[in-house]
Design a protein around this motif. Structure first.
Motif, PDB file in Angstrom:
ATOM      1  N   MET A 117       0.849  -1.196   0.000  1.00 48.42           N
ATOM      2  CA  MET A 117       0.000   0.000   0.000  1.00 48.42           C
ATOM      3  C   MET A 117       0.882   1.242   0.000  1.00 48.42           C
ATOM      4  N   GLY A 118       0.350   2.306  -0.578  1.00 48.06           N
ATOM      5  CA  GLY A 118       1.040   3.586  -0.559  1.00 48.06           C
ATOM      6  C   GLY A 118       0.048   4.707  -0.346  1.00 48.06           C
ATOM      7  N   ILE A 119       0.578   5.857   0.082  1.00 45.55           N
ATOM      8  CA  ILE A 119      -0.222   7.080   0.207  1.00 45.55           C
ATOM      9  C   ILE A 119       0.199   7.995  -0.931  1.00 45.55           C
ATOM     10  N   ALA A 120      -0.775   8.515  -1.686  1.00 44.37           N
ATOM     11  CA  ALA A 120      -0.476   9.412  -2.811  1.00 44.37           C
ATOM     12  C   ALA A 120      -1.360  10.646  -2.689  1.00 44.37           C
ATOM     13  N   THR A 121      -0.820  11.676  -2.053  1.00 47.28           N
ATOM     14  CA  THR A 121      -1.615  12.871  -1.792  1.00 47.28           C
ATOM     15  C   THR A 121      -0.783  14.119  -2.005  1.00 47.28           C
ATOM     16  N   THR A 122      -1.458  15.228  -2.309  1.00 45.83           N
ATOM     17  CA  THR A 122      -0.711  16.478  -2.407  1.00 45.83           C
ATOM     18  C   THR A 122      -0.984  17.386  -1.207  1.00 45.83           C
ATOM     19  N   THR A 123      -1.558  16.829  -0.138  1.00 48.98           N
ATOM     20  CA  THR A 123      -1.584  17.565   1.116  1.00 48.98           C
ATOM     21  C   THR A 123      -0.229  17.329   1.798  1.00 48.98           C
ATOM     22  N   SER A 124       0.041  18.087   2.870  1.00 52.29           N
ATOM     23  CA  SER A 124       1.373  17.993   3.474  1.00 52.29           C
ATOM     24  C   SER A 124       1.507  16.712   4.305  1.00 52.29           C
ATOM     25  N   GLU A 125       2.758  16.299   4.490  1.00 51.17           N
ATOM     26  CA  GLU A 125       3.030  15.080   5.237  1.00 51.17           C
ATOM     27  C   GLU A 125       2.557  15.210   6.696  1.00 51.17           C
ATOM     28  N   ALA A 126       2.674  16.415   7.252  1.00 49.73           N
ATOM     29  CA  ALA A 126       2.244  16.621   8.640  1.00 49.73           C
ATOM     30  C   ALA A 126       0.742  16.365   8.777  1.00 49.73           C
ATOM     31  N   ASN A 127      -0.028  16.783   7.759  1.00 54.32           N
ATOM     32  CA  ASN A 127      -1.479  16.545   7.820  1.00 54.32           C
ATOM     33  C   ASN A 127      -1.799  15.055   7.754  1.00 54.32           C
ATOM     34  N   VAL A 128      -1.063  14.346   6.900  1.00 47.14           N
ATOM     35  CA  VAL A 128      -1.284  12.897   6.774  1.00 47.14           C
ATOM     36  C   VAL A 128      -0.907  12.207   8.091  1.00 47.14           C
ATOM     37  N   ALA A 129       0.232  12.606   8.647  1.00 43.52           N
ATOM     38  CA  ALA A 129       0.690  11.988   9.900  1.00 43.52           C
ATOM     39  C   ALA A 129      -0.303  12.259  11.031  1.00 43.52           C
ATOM     40  N   ALA A 130      -0.878  13.465  11.052  1.00 43.84           N
ATOM     41  CA  ALA A 130      -1.838  13.796  12.118  1.00 43.84           C
ATOM     42  C   ALA A 130      -3.068  12.893  12.019  1.00 43.84           C
ATOM     43  N   TRP A 140       1.773   3.998  12.039  1.00 41.90           N
ATOM     44  CA  TRP A 140       0.990   4.011  10.800  1.00 41.90           C
ATOM     45  C   TRP A 140       1.853   3.854   9.558  1.00 41.90           C
ATOM     46  N   ARG A 141       3.059   4.418   9.584  1.00 44.09           N
ATOM     47  CA  ARG A 141       3.894   4.417   8.383  1.00 44.09           C
ATOM     48  C   ARG A 141       4.294   3.006   7.947  1.00 44.09           C
ATOM     49  N   SER A 142       4.385   2.107   8.932  1.00 40.09           N
ATOM     50  CA  SER A 142       4.857   0.757   8.597  1.00 40.09           C
ATOM     51  C   SER A 142       3.858   0.011   7.696  1.00 40.09           C
ATOM     52  N   SER A 143       2.626   0.502   7.604  1.00 39.78           N
ATOM     53  CA  SER A 143       1.651  -0.142   6.712  1.00 39.78           C
ATOM     54  C   SER A 143       1.870   0.234   5.249  1.00 39.78           C
ATOM     55  N   PHE A 144       2.695   1.267   5.003  1.00 39.83           N
ATOM     56  CA  PHE A 144       2.784   1.808   3.634  1.00 39.83           C
ATOM     57  C   PHE A 144       4.199   1.709   3.078  1.00 39.83           C
ATOM     58  N   ARG A 145       4.281   1.122   1.887  1.00 42.79           N
ATOM     59  CA  ARG A 145       5.597   1.003   1.257  1.00 42.79           C
ATOM     60  C   ARG A 145       6.025   2.340   0.643  1.00 42.79           C
ATOM     61  N   SER A 146       5.075   3.177   0.296  1.00 44.84           N
ATOM     62  CA  SER A 146       5.429   4.514  -0.214  1.00 44.84           C
ATOM     63  C   SER A 146       4.491   5.538   0.418  1.00 44.84           C
ATOM     64  N   VAL A 147       5.062   6.686   0.764  1.00 42.00           N
ATOM     65  CA  VAL A 147       4.251   7.809   1.250  1.00 42.00           C
ATOM     66  C   VAL A 147       4.725   9.041   0.484  1.00 42.00           C
ATOM     67  N   VAL A 148       3.900   9.506  -0.446  1.00 45.14           N
ATOM     68  CA  VAL A 148       4.270  10.679  -1.255  1.00 45.14           C
ATOM     69  C   VAL A 148       3.250  11.783  -0.982  1.00 45.14           C
ATOM     70  N   CYS A 149       3.772  12.922  -0.527  1.00 42.30           N
ATOM     71  CA  CYS A 149       2.909  14.046  -0.125  1.00 42.30           C
ATOM     72  C   CYS A 149       3.367  15.320  -0.858  1.00 42.30           C
ATOM     73  N   ALA A 150       2.824  16.469  -0.426  1.00 44.83           N
ATOM     74  CA  ALA A 150       3.123  17.744  -1.106  1.00 44.83           C
ATOM     75  C   ALA A 150       4.619  18.030  -1.166  1.00 44.83           C
ATOM     76  N   GLU A 151       5.345  17.623  -0.138  1.00 39.31           N
ATOM     77  CA  GLU A 151       6.780  17.925  -0.088  1.00 39.31           C
ATOM     78  C   GLU A 151       7.536  17.224  -1.226  1.00 39.31           C
ATOM     79  N   GLN A 152       7.103  16.010  -1.556  1.00 34.60           N
ATOM     80  CA  GLN A 152       7.791  15.268  -2.626  1.00 34.60           C
ATOM     81  C   GLN A 152       7.127  15.516  -3.987  1.00 34.60           C
ATOM     82  N   ALA A 153       5.881  15.941  -3.980  1.00 36.90           N
ATOM     83  CA  ALA A 153       5.139  16.147  -5.236  1.00 36.90           C
ATOM     84  C   ALA A 153       4.421  17.491  -5.165  1.00 36.90           C
ATOM     85  N   PRO A 154       5.152  18.586  -5.391  1.00 35.70           N
ATOM     86  CA  PRO A 154       4.532  19.915  -5.265  1.00 35.70           C
ATOM     87  C   PRO A 154       3.505  20.227  -6.347  1.00 35.70           C
ATOM     88  N   ARG A 155       3.562  19.533  -7.477  1.00 36.05           N
ATOM     89  CA  ARG A 155       2.583  19.816  -8.536  1.00 36.05           C
ATOM     90  C   ARG A 155       1.281  19.105  -8.192  1.00 36.05           C
TER      91      ARG A 155
END
Ligand code: XBP
Length: 261
Positions: A117-130, A140-155
């Motif tokens: 599983m992965g997270i693919a969002t353009t909200t910030s990582e802090a919001n996802v972590a909260a 929570w992070r251990s459930s996801f092989r990839s976590v991509v948020c606004a910091e890594q994907a600004p577009r």
């Protein structure tokens, strides 16, 4: 073969736009003694603009009380957005924003079956972590092989950047991945990266055309109101085997567009 599922966050995992970001924006306006608030329906219009900061920029251009000077306006947008995220973290941290129906059991299906599983969002990582720290626990992070948020994907979506980065982290071709989204822009972003998209409608995106998605429905918690119809009683939830069936059928149709499917 389906090897990974990529989850969008806002509207898909939880009704965070209506119950999290909107009240947090309004609390930020109030805290800064700004003379405007966003109604539920106005926020629905503003959601056509992806990204909280971009949404503010768009709205402030129409607010007569907003500073006219571009530097002052940019500084105000920064302050509002930072404060909004603090209020958002408080709202989701209090636990009042549960995951949507069917999300947790589907995540468990994936863990049990060894589907990444992965997270693919353009909200910030802090919001996802909260949100996920509260709903799935501190690990929570251990459930996801990839976590991509606004910091890594600004577009912002519908740009496919967030999905292309997710594929690179997963090390999988798009044909082996499925994205779960709630909004047309999110589904378009996944498709532009070559990834099949399933759409679960949310409060702010209840209808509208969705070309080229593998399935669309009201809730992962129920097999009712899905198109194409699942092979399950309406009371049953959408489980991993149903996603695999839809995905396989869609891949087959993509390979043989004129076939009976
Ligand atoms: C959701 C968004 C976000 C949130 C607010 O993007 O558009 O902007 O509304 O979060 P996605 P920020 O569909 O990719 O999850 O204020 O952090 O932008």
């Amino acid at each position: 073969m389906l090897r990974a599922i990529l989850w969008d966050v806002d509207g898909t995992l939880a009704e965070t736009e209506r119950d999290g970001h909107l009240p947090a924006f309004n609390r930020a306006f109030a805290a800064l003694e700004l003379p405007w608030r966003w109604s539920e329906s106005r926020y629905g219009e503003l959601l056509q603009v992806s990204g909280g900061r971009e949404r503010l920029q768009h709205d402030l251009a129409m607010q007569p009380a907003a500073p006219a000077d571009p530097a002052e306006r940019a500084a105000l947008i920064d302050r509002i957005h930072r404060l909004k995220n603090e209020f958002y973290a408080g709202i989701v941290g209090a636990g009042s924003l549960p995951l949507r129906g069917g999300v947790s059991p589907l995540m468990q299906d994936c863990r049990d079956a060894g589907i990444s599983m992965g997270i693919a969002t353009t909200t910030s990582e802090a919001n996802v972590a909260a949100l996920l720290g509260r709903q799935l626990g501190p690990q929570w992070r251990s459930s996801f092989r990839s976590v991509v948020c606004a910091e890594q994907a600004p577009r912002k979506k519908p740009d496919p950047q967030v999905y292309l980065r997710s594929l690179a982290l997963l090390g999988l071709p798009p044909a082996q991945v499925l994205a779960i989204e709630d909004a047309p822009a999110g589904a378009a972003a996944a498709r532009a990266a070559g990834i099949a998209a399933l759409v679960v409608r949310s409060f702010y995106f209840p209808d509208g055309a969705l070309p080229d998605v593998i399935a669309v429905g009201a809730s992962l918690g129920s097999a009712a109101d899905w198109s194409p119809a699942p092979q399950a009683a309406p009371a049953a939830r959408i489980d991993l085997s149903q996603l695999q069936r839809w995905h396989a059928r869609w891949r087959q149709q993509a390979a043989h567009p004129g076939g009976a499917g």
